[in-house]
Design a protein around this motif. Sequence first.
Motif, PDB file in Angstrom:
ATOM      1  N   LYS A 179      13.189  10.009   4.773  1.00  0.00           N
ATOM      2  CA  LYS A 179      13.572  10.008   3.352  1.00  0.00           C
ATOM      3  C   LYS A 179      14.608   8.916   3.074  1.00  0.00           C
ATOM      4  CE  LYS A 179      12.700  14.752   2.009  1.00  0.00           C
ATOM      5  NZ  LYS A 179      12.610  15.703   3.133  1.00  0.00           N
ATOM      6  N   LYS A 180      15.458   8.687   4.069  1.00  0.00           N
ATOM      7  CA  LYS A 180      16.578   7.758   3.879  1.00  0.00           C
ATOM      8  C   LYS A 180      16.467   6.668   4.940  1.00  0.00           C
ATOM      9  CE  LYS A 180      21.619   8.014   3.742  1.00  0.00           C
ATOM     10  NZ  LYS A 180      22.768   8.883   4.013  1.00  0.00           N
ATOM     11  N   VAL A 181      16.267   5.429   4.494  1.00  0.00           N
ATOM     12  CA  VAL A 181      15.958   4.336   5.423  1.00  0.00           C
ATOM     13  C   VAL A 181      16.977   3.210   5.277  1.00  0.00           C
ATOM     14  CG1 VAL A 181      14.231   2.586   6.048  1.00  0.00           C
ATOM     15  CG2 VAL A 181      13.480   4.871   5.357  1.00  0.00           C
ATOM     16  N   LEU A 182      17.400   2.666   6.406  1.00  0.00           N
ATOM     17  CA  LEU A 182      18.273   1.483   6.418  1.00  0.00           C
ATOM     18  C   LEU A 182      17.469   0.290   6.903  1.00  0.00           C
ATOM     19  CD1 LEU A 182      21.106   0.059   6.391  1.00  0.00           C
ATOM     20  CD2 LEU A 182      21.346   0.808   8.781  1.00  0.00           C
ATOM     21  N   GLU A 183      17.553  -0.818   6.155  1.00  0.00           N
ATOM     22  CA  GLU A 183      16.933  -2.074   6.588  1.00  0.00           C
ATOM     23  C   GLU A 183      18.028  -3.076   6.949  1.00  0.00           C
ATOM     24  OE1 GLU A 183      13.924  -5.596   4.997  1.00  0.00           O
ATOM     25  OE2 GLU A 183      15.269  -4.633   3.574  1.00  0.00           O
ATOM     26  N   LEU A 237       9.087   2.056  -2.783  1.00  0.00           N
ATOM     27  CA  LEU A 237       7.928   2.724  -3.379  1.00  0.00           C
ATOM     28  C   LEU A 237       7.452   3.895  -2.517  1.00  0.00           C
ATOM     29  CD1 LEU A 237       5.856  -0.422  -4.489  1.00  0.00           C
ATOM     30  CD2 LEU A 237       7.369   0.990  -5.895  1.00  0.00           C
ATOM     31  N   LEU A 238       7.967   3.995  -1.299  1.00  0.00           N
ATOM     32  CA  LEU A 238       7.406   4.941  -0.329  1.00  0.00           C
ATOM     33  C   LEU A 238       8.384   6.000   0.176  1.00  0.00           C
ATOM     34  CD1 LEU A 238       5.476   2.176   1.609  1.00  0.00           C
ATOM     35  CD2 LEU A 238       4.395   4.093   0.432  1.00  0.00           C
ATOM     36  N   VAL A 239       9.684   5.754   0.041  1.00  0.00           N
ATOM     37  CA  VAL A 239      10.676   6.735   0.499  1.00  0.00           C
ATOM     38  C   VAL A 239      11.707   6.953  -0.606  1.00  0.00           C
ATOM     39  CG1 VAL A 239      10.377   5.966   2.902  1.00  0.00           C
ATOM     40  CG2 VAL A 239      12.326   5.123   1.574  1.00  0.00           C
ATOM     41  N   GLU A 240      12.563   7.983  -0.412  1.00  0.00           N
ATOM     42  CA  GLU A 240      13.509   8.324  -1.479  1.00  0.00           C
ATOM     43  C   GLU A 240      14.636   7.307  -1.655  1.00  0.00           C
ATOM     44  OE1 GLU A 240      14.982  12.354  -1.147  1.00  0.00           O
ATOM     45  OE2 GLU A 240      12.904  13.089  -1.131  1.00  0.00           O
ATOM     46  N   ASP A 293      17.342   8.484   8.476  1.00  0.00           N
ATOM     47  CA  ASP A 293      16.135   9.021   9.118  1.00  0.00           C
ATOM     48  C   ASP A 293      15.389   7.908   9.842  1.00  0.00           C
ATOM     49  OD1 ASP A 293      16.608  11.530   7.902  1.00  0.00           O
ATOM     50  OD2 ASP A 293      15.695  10.763   6.052  1.00  0.00           O
ATOM     51  N   ALA A 294      15.527   6.689   9.324  1.00  0.00           N
ATOM     52  CA  ALA A 294      14.855   5.558   9.971  1.00  0.00           C
ATOM     53  C   ALA A 294      15.647   4.287   9.725  1.00  0.00           C
ATOM     54  CB  ALA A 294      13.433   5.406   9.433  1.00  0.00           C
ATOM     55  N   ILE A 295      15.593   3.376  10.697  1.00  0.00           N
ATOM     56  CA  ILE A 295      16.228   2.061  10.569  1.00  0.00           C
ATOM     57  C   ILE A 295      15.192   1.019  10.933  1.00  0.00           C
ATOM     58  CG2 ILE A 295      18.067   0.528  11.399  1.00  0.00           C
ATOM     59  CD1 ILE A 295      19.751   3.003  12.032  1.00  0.00           C
ATOM     60  N   ILE A 296      15.030   0.010  10.064  1.00  0.00           N
ATOM     61  CA  ILE A 296      14.090  -1.075  10.348  1.00  0.00           C
ATOM     62  C   ILE A 296      14.887  -2.372  10.429  1.00  0.00           C
ATOM     63  CG2 ILE A 296      13.516  -1.226   7.866  1.00  0.00           C
ATOM     64  CD1 ILE A 296      10.733  -2.239   8.691  1.00  0.00           C
ATOM     65  N   VAL A 297      14.749  -3.062  11.547  1.00  0.00           N
ATOM     66  CA  VAL A 297      15.464  -4.325  11.738  1.00  0.00           C
ATOM     67  C   VAL A 297      14.431  -5.438  11.561  1.00  0.00           C
ATOM     68  CG1 VAL A 297      16.952  -5.655  13.288  1.00  0.00           C
ATOM     69  CG2 VAL A 297      16.927  -3.151  13.442  1.00  0.00           C
ATOM     70  N   THR A 298      14.697  -6.372  10.642  1.00  0.00           N
ATOM     71  CA  THR A 298      13.689  -7.402  10.363  1.00  0.00           C
ATOM     72  C   THR A 298      14.133  -8.785  10.839  1.00  0.00           C
ATOM     73  OG1 THR A 298      14.412  -7.793   8.073  1.00  0.00           O
ATOM     74  CG2 THR A 298      12.787  -6.055   8.417  1.00  0.00           C
ATOM     75  N   ALA A 299      14.996  -8.814  11.855  1.00  0.00           N
ATOM     76  CA  ALA A 299      15.364 -10.055  12.541  1.00  0.00           C
ATOM     77  C   ALA A 299      15.482  -9.692  14.021  1.00  0.00           C
ATOM     78  CB  ALA A 299      16.679 -10.598  12.000  1.00  0.00           C
TER      79      ALA A 299
END
Length: 223
Positions: free
Chosen positions: A92-96, A110-113, A158-164
Amino acid sequence: MNRSTLRRDAAGLGMTSQRARDRLVERLRVLGIEHRGVLEAMRQLPRHWFVDEGLESRAYEDSALPIGLGQTISQPYIVARMTELLLASQPKKVLEIGTGSGYQAALLALLVEQVFSVERIDSLLRNARRRLRALKIENVRTRHRDGRLGWAEEAPFDAIIVTAAGAVIEPSLLAQLAPDGVLLAPVGSASEQRLIRVQRTLSGFQEQVFEAVVFVPLLGGTL
Ligand code: SAH
Protein backbone atom coordinates in the motif's frame (compact mmCIF):
# COMPACT_ATOMS: atom_id res chain seq x y z
CA MET A 1 -5.41 16.85 -20.82
CA ASN A 2 -4.93 20.51 -21.65
CA ARG A 3 -4.41 22.18 -24.98
CA SER A 4 -0.62 22.27 -24.92
CA THR A 5 -0.57 18.52 -24.33
CA LEU A 6 -2.69 17.99 -27.37
CA ARG A 7 -0.29 20.12 -29.38
CA ARG A 8 2.64 18.02 -28.23
CA ASP A 9 0.69 14.87 -29.13
CA ALA A 10 0.09 16.17 -32.60
CA ALA A 11 3.64 17.40 -33.03
CA GLY A 12 5.77 14.44 -32.20
CA LEU A 13 4.09 11.12 -32.50
CA GLY A 14 2.72 10.80 -36.00
CA MET A 15 -0.23 8.87 -34.56
CA THR A 16 -2.37 9.47 -31.53
CA SER A 17 -0.48 8.89 -28.32
CA GLN A 18 -3.24 6.49 -27.28
CA ARG A 19 -2.59 4.32 -30.30
CA ALA A 20 1.15 4.39 -29.62
CA ARG A 21 0.54 3.35 -26.02
CA ASP A 22 -1.80 0.53 -27.08
CA ARG A 23 0.98 -0.81 -29.28
CA LEU A 24 3.55 -0.56 -26.53
CA VAL A 25 1.26 -2.43 -24.15
CA GLU A 26 0.80 -5.17 -26.75
CA ARG A 27 4.56 -5.49 -26.97
CA LEU A 28 4.91 -5.67 -23.19
CA ARG A 29 2.32 -8.45 -23.15
CA VAL A 30 4.29 -10.39 -25.77
CA LEU A 31 7.43 -9.90 -23.68
CA GLY A 32 5.67 -11.60 -20.77
CA ILE A 33 4.15 -8.84 -18.62
CA GLU A 34 0.95 -10.30 -17.17
CA HIS A 35 -0.23 -7.94 -14.45
CA ARG A 36 -3.42 -6.37 -15.80
CA GLY A 37 -3.23 -3.35 -13.53
CA VAL A 38 0.30 -2.57 -14.72
CA LEU A 39 -0.66 -2.95 -18.39
CA GLU A 40 -3.75 -0.75 -17.98
CA ALA A 41 -1.84 1.93 -16.07
CA MET A 42 0.82 2.00 -18.81
CA ARG A 43 -1.95 2.28 -21.39
CA GLN A 44 -3.17 5.42 -19.62
CA LEU A 45 -0.01 7.21 -18.61
CA PRO A 46 1.38 9.65 -21.25
CA ARG A 47 5.08 8.65 -21.24
CA HIS A 48 5.76 11.38 -23.82
CA TRP A 49 5.15 13.93 -21.03
CA PHE A 50 8.10 12.47 -19.14
CA VAL A 51 10.80 12.64 -21.82
CA ASP A 52 12.79 15.66 -22.98
CA GLU A 53 11.20 17.93 -25.52
CA GLY A 54 12.15 16.73 -28.97
CA LEU A 55 12.07 13.06 -27.93
CA GLU A 56 8.27 12.73 -27.72
CA SER A 57 8.17 10.79 -30.96
CA ARG A 58 10.30 8.06 -29.37
CA ALA A 59 8.40 7.90 -26.09
CA TYR A 60 6.56 4.67 -26.94
CA GLU A 61 9.57 2.75 -28.17
CA ASP A 62 10.67 0.12 -25.68
CA SER A 63 13.88 1.90 -24.80
CA ALA A 64 15.42 4.08 -22.10
CA LEU A 65 15.65 7.77 -23.07
CA PRO A 66 17.69 10.70 -21.75
CA ILE A 67 16.03 13.10 -19.29
CA GLY A 68 19.02 15.44 -18.86
CA LEU A 69 22.01 15.58 -16.50
CA GLY A 70 23.20 12.18 -17.67
CA GLN A 71 20.07 10.42 -16.36
CA THR A 72 17.46 8.32 -18.15
CA ILE A 73 13.82 7.35 -17.97
CA SER A 74 13.97 3.55 -17.78
CA GLN A 75 12.94 1.21 -20.59
CA PRO A 76 9.16 0.54 -20.46
CA TYR A 77 9.65 -3.24 -20.25
CA ILE A 78 11.88 -2.88 -17.20
CA VAL A 79 9.46 -0.43 -15.56
CA ALA A 80 6.61 -2.87 -16.18
CA ARG A 81 8.60 -5.87 -14.96
CA MET A 82 9.79 -4.15 -11.78
CA THR A 83 6.32 -2.84 -11.03
CA GLU A 84 4.83 -6.29 -11.57
CA LEU A 85 7.40 -7.87 -9.24
CA LEU A 86 6.83 -5.17 -6.65
CA LEU A 87 3.03 -5.49 -6.70
CA ALA A 88 3.12 -9.24 -6.11
CA SER A 89 3.13 -8.55 -2.37
CA GLN A 90 0.22 -6.05 -2.69
CA PRO A 91 1.96 -3.09 -1.05
CA LYS A 92 0.00 0.00 0.00
CA LYS A 93 2.87 2.32 0.86
CA VAL A 94 5.85 2.38 -1.51
CA LEU A 95 9.17 4.24 -1.45
CA GLU A 96 11.02 4.91 -4.71
CA ILE A 97 14.71 5.84 -4.80
CA GLY A 98 15.50 7.89 -7.93
CA THR A 99 12.46 9.92 -9.00
CA GLY A 100 14.14 10.88 -12.29
CA SER A 101 11.40 11.92 -14.72
CA GLY A 102 8.64 10.91 -12.31
CA TYR A 103 7.25 8.24 -14.66
CA GLN A 104 7.74 5.26 -12.33
CA ALA A 105 6.30 7.28 -9.42
CA ALA A 106 3.26 8.26 -11.52
CA LEU A 107 2.73 4.65 -12.56
CA LEU A 108 2.90 3.45 -8.96
CA ALA A 109 0.50 6.22 -7.95
CA LEU A 110 -2.14 4.64 -10.20
CA LEU A 111 -1.62 1.25 -8.55
CA VAL A 112 -0.98 1.76 -4.81
CA GLU A 113 -2.30 4.06 -2.09
CA GLN A 114 0.77 6.10 -1.22
CA VAL A 115 4.03 6.74 -3.05
CA PHE A 116 7.11 8.41 -1.58
CA SER A 117 9.92 9.21 -3.98
CA VAL A 118 13.36 10.72 -3.41
CA GLU A 119 15.79 12.19 -5.94
CA ARG A 120 19.31 13.60 -5.50
CA ILE A 121 19.19 16.06 -8.46
CA ASP A 122 16.96 19.01 -7.64
CA SER A 123 16.30 20.16 -11.22
CA LEU A 124 15.05 16.70 -12.24
CA LEU A 125 12.84 16.59 -9.17
CA ARG A 126 11.29 19.97 -10.02
CA ASN A 127 10.39 18.75 -13.49
CA ALA A 128 8.99 15.51 -12.10
CA ARG A 129 6.82 17.43 -9.61
CA ARG A 130 5.50 19.66 -12.39
CA ARG A 131 4.48 16.59 -14.41
CA LEU A 132 2.77 14.94 -11.46
CA ARG A 133 0.84 18.14 -10.79
CA ALA A 134 -0.20 18.43 -14.43
CA LEU A 135 -1.51 14.87 -14.29
CA LYS A 136 -3.37 15.70 -11.04
CA ILE A 137 -1.60 12.87 -9.26
CA GLU A 138 -1.93 13.64 -5.56
CA ASN A 139 -0.72 10.51 -3.78
CA VAL A 140 2.99 10.99 -4.48
CA ARG A 141 5.24 12.83 -2.03
CA THR A 142 8.76 13.70 -3.05
CA ARG A 143 11.96 14.82 -1.34
CA HIS A 144 15.30 16.15 -2.56
CA ARG A 145 17.86 14.00 -0.75
CA ASP A 146 20.37 11.18 -0.99
CA GLY A 147 18.07 8.21 -1.32
CA ARG A 148 20.62 5.74 -0.04
CA LEU A 149 19.37 6.82 3.37
CA GLY A 150 15.75 6.24 2.42
CA TRP A 151 13.04 8.31 4.12
CA ALA A 152 13.23 7.30 7.76
CA GLU A 153 10.53 9.75 8.94
CA GLU A 154 7.95 7.96 6.78
CA ALA A 155 9.13 4.38 7.34
CA PRO A 156 8.16 1.60 7.43
CA PHE A 157 7.29 0.92 3.77
CA ASP A 158 5.53 -2.13 2.39
CA ALA A 159 7.81 -1.95 -0.63
CA ILE A 160 10.92 -0.07 -1.76
CA ILE A 161 11.95 0.23 -5.41
CA VAL A 162 15.44 1.46 -6.23
CA THR A 163 15.77 2.74 -9.80
CA ALA A 164 19.54 3.33 -9.86
CA ALA A 165 22.23 0.66 -9.52
CA GLY A 166 24.36 0.19 -6.43
CA ALA A 167 27.15 -2.28 -5.71
CA VAL A 168 25.24 -3.45 -2.63
CA ILE A 169 21.77 -3.13 -1.16
CA GLU A 170 21.85 -0.30 1.34
CA PRO A 171 21.27 -1.61 4.90
CA SER A 172 19.44 1.61 5.82
CA LEU A 173 16.85 0.85 3.13
CA LEU A 174 16.33 -2.70 4.37
CA ALA A 175 15.83 -1.27 7.85
CA GLN A 176 12.89 0.80 6.53
CA LEU A 177 10.95 -2.24 5.27
CA ALA A 178 7.77 -3.25 7.10
CA PRO A 179 7.48 -6.88 8.26
CA ASP A 180 7.03 -8.94 5.05
CA GLY A 181 8.08 -5.85 3.08
CA VAL A 182 9.82 -6.21 -0.26
CA LEU A 183 12.75 -4.29 -1.76
CA LEU A 184 13.56 -4.41 -5.46
CA ALA A 185 16.86 -3.06 -6.77
CA PRO A 186 19.39 -3.39 -9.59
CA VAL A 187 22.63 -4.51 -7.97
CA GLY A 188 26.07 -4.80 -9.53
CA SER A 189 28.75 -2.81 -11.36
CA ALA A 190 28.20 0.03 -13.83
CA SER A 191 28.13 -2.37 -16.77
CA GLU A 192 26.50 -5.45 -15.29
CA GLN A 193 23.63 -5.62 -12.85
CA ARG A 194 20.96 -8.08 -11.78
CA LEU A 195 17.52 -7.27 -10.51
CA ILE A 196 17.33 -8.43 -6.89
CA ARG A 197 14.21 -8.81 -4.74
CA VAL A 198 14.67 -8.95 -0.99
CA GLN A 199 11.79 -9.90 1.29
CA ARG A 200 11.82 -9.18 4.99
CA THR A 201 10.84 -12.30 6.94
CA LEU A 202 10.46 -13.09 10.63
CA SER A 203 13.98 -14.45 10.75
CA GLY A 204 15.77 -11.94 8.51
CA PHE A 205 15.86 -11.31 4.75
CA GLN A 206 15.30 -13.62 1.78
CA GLU A 207 16.88 -12.78 -1.57
CA GLN A 208 15.81 -13.72 -5.09
CA VAL A 209 17.77 -12.89 -8.25
CA PHE A 210 16.02 -11.95 -11.51
CA GLU A 211 17.16 -10.82 -14.95
CA ALA A 212 20.15 -8.71 -16.01
CA VAL A 213 19.43 -4.98 -16.26
CA VAL A 214 21.27 -1.72 -16.98
CA PHE A 215 20.61 1.29 -14.78
CA VAL A 216 22.45 4.55 -14.16
CA PRO A 217 24.51 4.46 -10.95
CA LEU A 218 23.21 5.18 -7.46
CA LEU A 219 25.40 8.10 -6.40
CA GLY A 220 26.04 9.81 -3.07
CA GLY A 221 25.20 13.37 -2.09
CA THR A 222 22.80 15.84 -3.69
CA LEU A 223 22.96 18.26 -6.63
N1 SAH B 1 12.60 6.15 -11.87
C1 SAH B 1 13.02 7.13 -12.85
C2 SAH B 1 14.28 6.71 -13.61
C3 SAH B 1 15.41 6.87 -12.79
S1 SAH B 1 17.02 7.14 -13.46
C4 SAH B 1 11.96 7.41 -13.87
O1 SAH B 1 10.89 6.79 -13.84
O2 SAH B 1 12.20 8.29 -14.71
C5 SAH B 1 17.80 7.07 -11.88
C6 SAH B 1 17.59 8.32 -11.02
O3 SAH B 1 18.17 8.02 -9.77
C7 SAH B 1 18.30 9.54 -11.56
O4 SAH B 1 17.41 10.60 -11.66
C8 SAH B 1 19.38 9.80 -10.52
O5 SAH B 1 19.65 11.17 -10.32
C9 SAH B 1 18.76 9.20 -9.28
N2 SAH B 1 19.70 8.84 -8.22
C10 SAH B 1 20.94 8.28 -8.32
N3 SAH B 1 21.48 8.11 -7.10
C11 SAH B 1 20.55 8.57 -6.21
C12 SAH B 1 20.52 8.68 -4.78
N4 SAH B 1 21.55 8.30 -4.02
N5 SAH B 1 19.42 9.19 -4.21
C13 SAH B 1 18.36 9.60 -4.95
N6 SAH B 1 18.34 9.54 -6.29
C14 SAH B 1 19.42 9.03 -6.91
